[in-house]
Design a protein around this motif. Structure first.
Motif, PDB file in Angstrom:
ATOM      1  N   GLN A 142       0.825  -1.216   0.000  1.00 22.34           N
ATOM      2  CA  GLN A 142       0.000   0.000   0.000  1.00 22.34           C
ATOM      3  C   GLN A 142       0.858   1.265   0.000  1.00 22.34           C
ATOM      4  N   VAL A 143       1.939   1.270   0.751  1.00 22.15           N
ATOM      5  CA  VAL A 143       2.813   2.442   0.803  1.00 22.15           C
ATOM      6  C   VAL A 143       3.346   2.766  -0.591  1.00 22.15           C
ATOM      7  N   THR A 144       3.827   1.750  -1.280  1.00 24.12           N
ATOM      8  CA  THR A 144       4.377   1.952  -2.625  1.00 24.12           C
ATOM      9  C   THR A 144       3.330   2.510  -3.572  1.00 24.12           C
ATOM     10  N   LEU A 145       2.131   1.935  -3.541  1.00 22.87           N
ATOM     11  CA  LEU A 145       1.077   2.364  -4.460  1.00 22.87           C
ATOM     12  C   LEU A 145       0.600   3.777  -4.157  1.00 22.87           C
ATOM     13  N   VAL A 146       0.487   4.135  -2.879  1.00 21.69           N
ATOM     14  CA  VAL A 146       0.020   5.478  -2.516  1.00 21.69           C
ATOM     15  C   VAL A 146       1.023   6.544  -2.947  1.00 21.69           C
ATOM     16  N   LEU A 147       2.317   6.292  -2.745  1.00 19.57           N
ATOM     17  CA  LEU A 147       3.330   7.253  -3.185  1.00 19.57           C
ATOM     18  C   LEU A 147       3.295   7.430  -4.705  1.00 19.57           C
ATOM     19  N   LEU A 148       3.131   6.324  -5.416  1.00 22.88           N
ATOM     20  CA  LEU A 148       3.029   6.388  -6.869  1.00 22.88           C
ATOM     21  C   LEU A 148       1.796   7.168  -7.281  1.00 22.88           C
ATOM     22  N   LEU A 149       0.695   6.926  -6.601  1.00 20.71           N
ATOM     23  CA  LEU A 149      -0.568   7.577  -6.914  1.00 20.71           C
ATOM     24  C   LEU A 149      -0.481   9.086  -6.725  1.00 20.71           C
ATOM     25  N   ILE A 150       0.080   9.525  -5.622  1.00 18.85           N
ATOM     26  CA  ILE A 150       0.207  10.957  -5.363  1.00 18.85           C
ATOM     27  C   ILE A 150       1.046  11.618  -6.452  1.00 18.85           C
ATOM     28  N   ALA A 151       2.119  10.959  -6.848  1.00 20.42           N
ATOM     29  CA  ALA A 151       2.978  11.504  -7.905  1.00 20.42           C
ATOM     30  C   ALA A 151       2.218  11.627  -9.222  1.00 20.42           C
ATOM     31  N   LEU A 152       1.410  10.628  -9.550  1.00 20.67           N
ATOM     32  CA  LEU A 152       0.666  10.655 -10.819  1.00 20.67           C
ATOM     33  C   LEU A 152      -0.405  11.731 -10.830  1.00 20.67           C
ATOM     34  N   LEU A 153      -1.151  11.881  -9.726  1.00 15.92           N
ATOM     35  CA  LEU A 153      -2.188  12.912  -9.661  1.00 15.92           C
ATOM     36  C   LEU A 153      -1.567  14.311  -9.697  1.00 15.92           C
ATOM     37  N   ALA A 154      -0.451  14.470  -9.019  1.00 10.78           N
ATOM     38  CA  ALA A 154       0.234  15.763  -9.059  1.00 10.78           C
ATOM     39  C   ALA A 154       0.702  16.087 -10.473  1.00 10.78           C
ATOM     40  N   THR A 155       1.188  15.085 -11.187  1.00 10.04           N
ATOM     41  CA  THR A 155       1.605  15.275 -12.578  1.00 10.04           C
ATOM     42  C   THR A 155       0.440  15.724 -13.450  1.00 10.04           C
ATOM     43  N   ALA A 251      -0.497   9.732 -21.908  1.00 13.52           N
ATOM     44  CA  ALA A 251      -1.581   9.746 -20.923  1.00 13.52           C
ATOM     45  C   ALA A 251      -2.186   8.359 -20.698  1.00 13.52           C
ATOM     46  N   GLY A 252      -2.314   7.571 -21.775  1.00 15.64           N
ATOM     47  CA  GLY A 252      -2.945   6.256 -21.639  1.00 15.64           C
ATOM     48  C   GLY A 252      -2.241   5.351 -20.651  1.00 15.64           C
ATOM     49  N   PRO A 253      -0.948   5.063 -20.834  1.00 11.72           N
ATOM     50  CA  PRO A 253      -0.239   4.192 -19.883  1.00 11.72           C
ATOM     51  C   PRO A 253      -0.190   4.761 -18.470  1.00 11.72           C
ATOM     52  N   ILE A 254      -0.032   6.099 -18.349  1.00  7.63           N
ATOM     53  CA  ILE A 254       0.030   6.702 -17.017  1.00  7.63           C
ATOM     54  C   ILE A 254      -1.319   6.589 -16.314  1.00  7.63           C
ATOM     55  N   THR A 255      -2.403   6.804 -17.045  1.00  7.81           N
ATOM     56  CA  THR A 255      -3.735   6.649 -16.465  1.00  7.81           C
ATOM     57  C   THR A 255      -3.962   5.206 -16.027  1.00  7.81           C
ATOM     58  N   MET A 256      -3.466   4.259 -16.808  1.00  9.11           N
ATOM     59  CA  MET A 256      -3.608   2.853 -16.441  1.00  9.11           C
ATOM     60  C   MET A 256      -2.905   2.561 -15.115  1.00  9.11           C
ATOM     61  N   VAL A 257      -1.688   3.078 -14.962  1.00  8.01           N
ATOM     62  CA  VAL A 257      -0.952   2.865 -13.704  1.00  8.01           C
ATOM     63  C   VAL A 257      -1.691   3.514 -12.539  1.00  8.01           C
ATOM     64  N   ALA A 258      -2.208   4.743 -12.763  1.00  8.76           N
ATOM     65  CA  ALA A 258      -2.977   5.421 -11.719  1.00  8.76           C
ATOM     66  C   ALA A 258      -4.225   4.617 -11.361  1.00  8.76           C
ATOM     67  N   ALA A 259      -4.872   4.044 -12.378  1.00  6.88           N
ATOM     68  CA  ALA A 259      -6.077   3.248 -12.135  1.00  6.88           C
ATOM     69  C   ALA A 259      -5.769   2.037 -11.267  1.00  6.88           C
ATOM     70  N   ILE A 260      -4.663   1.378 -11.542  1.00  8.13           N
ATOM     71  CA  ILE A 260      -4.284   0.205 -10.742  1.00  8.13           C
ATOM     72  C   ILE A 260      -3.988   0.609  -9.311  1.00  8.13           C
ATOM     73  N   ALA A 261      -3.226   1.708  -9.146  1.00  3.26           N
ATOM     74  CA  ALA A 261      -2.872   2.161  -7.799  1.00  3.26           C
ATOM     75  C   ALA A 261      -4.109   2.575  -7.015  1.00  3.26           C
TER      76      ALA A 261
END
Length: 394
Positions: A142-155, A251-261
């Motif tokens: 969960q820690v890994t995914l949340v950090l990734l998620l915050i970075a993606l939304l900020a981007t 945007a497509g691949p990044i959105t996919m990663v955000a969706a998974i996280a």
């Protein structure tokens, strides 16, 4: 072996529970219902979220239990009320995690060209397996995914913001107050999660600190995403459109990663909380006692987890669309939230803590009213809960 969550893992579980996959679609649904005035619904629900989150953190610190809100309600209003609230939450989780998995699956399937239902089932299976491996294992992930998620939304926000236009805010409220209320009804799905973490209160070291950090992060992300989405797009559109504006073809691949996280983070927290609630419900007679094994803090309640997986599989077979599942889940969790903060007005000591609970109760009642006819779902679960409890006593 007993497992506890450290400060980072506890905060990540809270953030994962609140920052769910609805983030990818809720700005679009809210804007469709209220236009730019949907921002008012976001702000209003953030105002609601603060006293609710603080109240649940206080309850969790004072009364740590796998029973969560149901246990708090039992202390305040008795065993029958605890049974009903427990079923509201336990019944809502299969609906909510299937809805969440479907949201995430849309983006993964679109990017990879695979079957959407298969993706949703895979995400759900992964979350159940992570919980079966133990809370500490799922907490690290969960820690890994949340950090990734915050970075993606900020981007998404930072890269799209330069394309904003003030003209996109007019007309501001094309559907009036009714539109804002409708938007609030669906947006409540984005603000639930605090009640799920109460079931992990015995396993989160400092739930108050984790809650305050989570509140700050959520406020910044929600407001920035909602405002920038309208300012840039000027129309109801998914998160992928915002990313496309800022970064183009990536945007497509990044959105996919955000969706998974987003998806995994939310369903992971809800599964963890509901599995522990099920064991607690079995201990007090709200479920058959066989499901109570593993209910001690730090253990994994495998039998309750298996029941939850079976119920989730049944929900996957229902012919319900995404909007229906999200609104039904919101109604159940709004009922849970209202019951929990109302209980706090009776069991917390007089003073600042109880005053916060009173404010949270008043605001939660408003959010509950926004759920409208979908309140029939928690009403039906109430009937099932009382019948099941009566049968257990016979």
């Amino acid at each position: 072996m007993s497992e506890q969550l450290n400060a980072g893992q506890g905060t990540a579980m809270l953030l994962g529970g609140v920052l769910g996959p609805g983030m990818l679609v809720l700005p679009q649904l809210a804007a469709k219902a209220a236009g730019p005035a949907s921002i008012l619904a976001w702000v209003g629900l953030l105002v609601l979220s603060a006293p609710v989150a603080i109240t649940f953190a206080t309850l969790g610190a004072r009364y740590p239990s796998g029973g969560g809100v149901a246990a708090f309600t039992g202390l305040a209003f008795g065993g029958r009320a605890a049974t009903v609230v427990g079923w509201w939450f336990y019944g809502a989780v299969p609906l909510g995690i299937v809805a969440g998995a479907q949201v995430g699956a849309v983006y993964v399937a679109a990017t990879l060209g695979v079957d959407q239902t298969t993706v949703a089932a895979t995400l759900l299976a992964a979350a159940f397996l992570a919980n079966a491996a133990g809370l500490r294992t799922s907490g690290r992930l969960q820690v890994t995914l949340v950090l990734l998620l915050i970075a993606l939304l900020a981007t998404a926000v930072i890269t799209a913001a330069p394309h904003a236009s003030a003209a996109n805010f007019t007309p501001f409220a094309p559907y009036g107050l009714a539109g804002v209320i409708s938007a609030a009804g669906v947006l409540f799905f984005a603000f639930v999660g605090w009640e799920a973490a109460t079931h992990l209160s015995a396993e989160i070291g400092d739930i108050r600190r984790a809650t305050m950090v989570s509140l700050l992060v959520i406020a910044v992300l929600y407001l920035s995403v909602s405002i920038v989405s309208i300012a840039v797009l000027g129309r109801p559109a998914p998160m992928s459109a915002l990313l496309e504006t800022g970064i183009g073809g990536a945007a497509g691949p990044i959105t996919m990663v955000a969706a998974i996280a987003l998806t995994f983070g939310a369903i992971n927290t809800y599964i963890a909380g509901a599995a522990r609630l099920g064991a607690s419900m079995a201990a007090n007679g709200s479920l058959p006692s066989w499901f109570g094994r593993g209910g001690t803090p730090g253990q994994t309640p495998y039998r309750s987890l298996a029941l939850l997986a079976a119920l989730t599989g049944l929900v996957m077979l229902l012919p319900a669309d995404l909007d229906t599942l999200m609104r039904a889940t919101s109604a159940c969790l709004a009922a849970v939230t209202t019951a929990g903060v109302a209980a706090a007005t009776r069991i917390l000591p007089r003073g600042r803590q109880r005053n916060t609970a009173v404010a949270a109760t008043a605001l939660s009642c408003i959010a509950l009213a926004c759920c409208g006819t979908y309140l029939a779902v928690p009403a039906a679960l109430s009937l099932i809960a009382l019948l099941a409890a009566k049968r257990q006593r016979v």
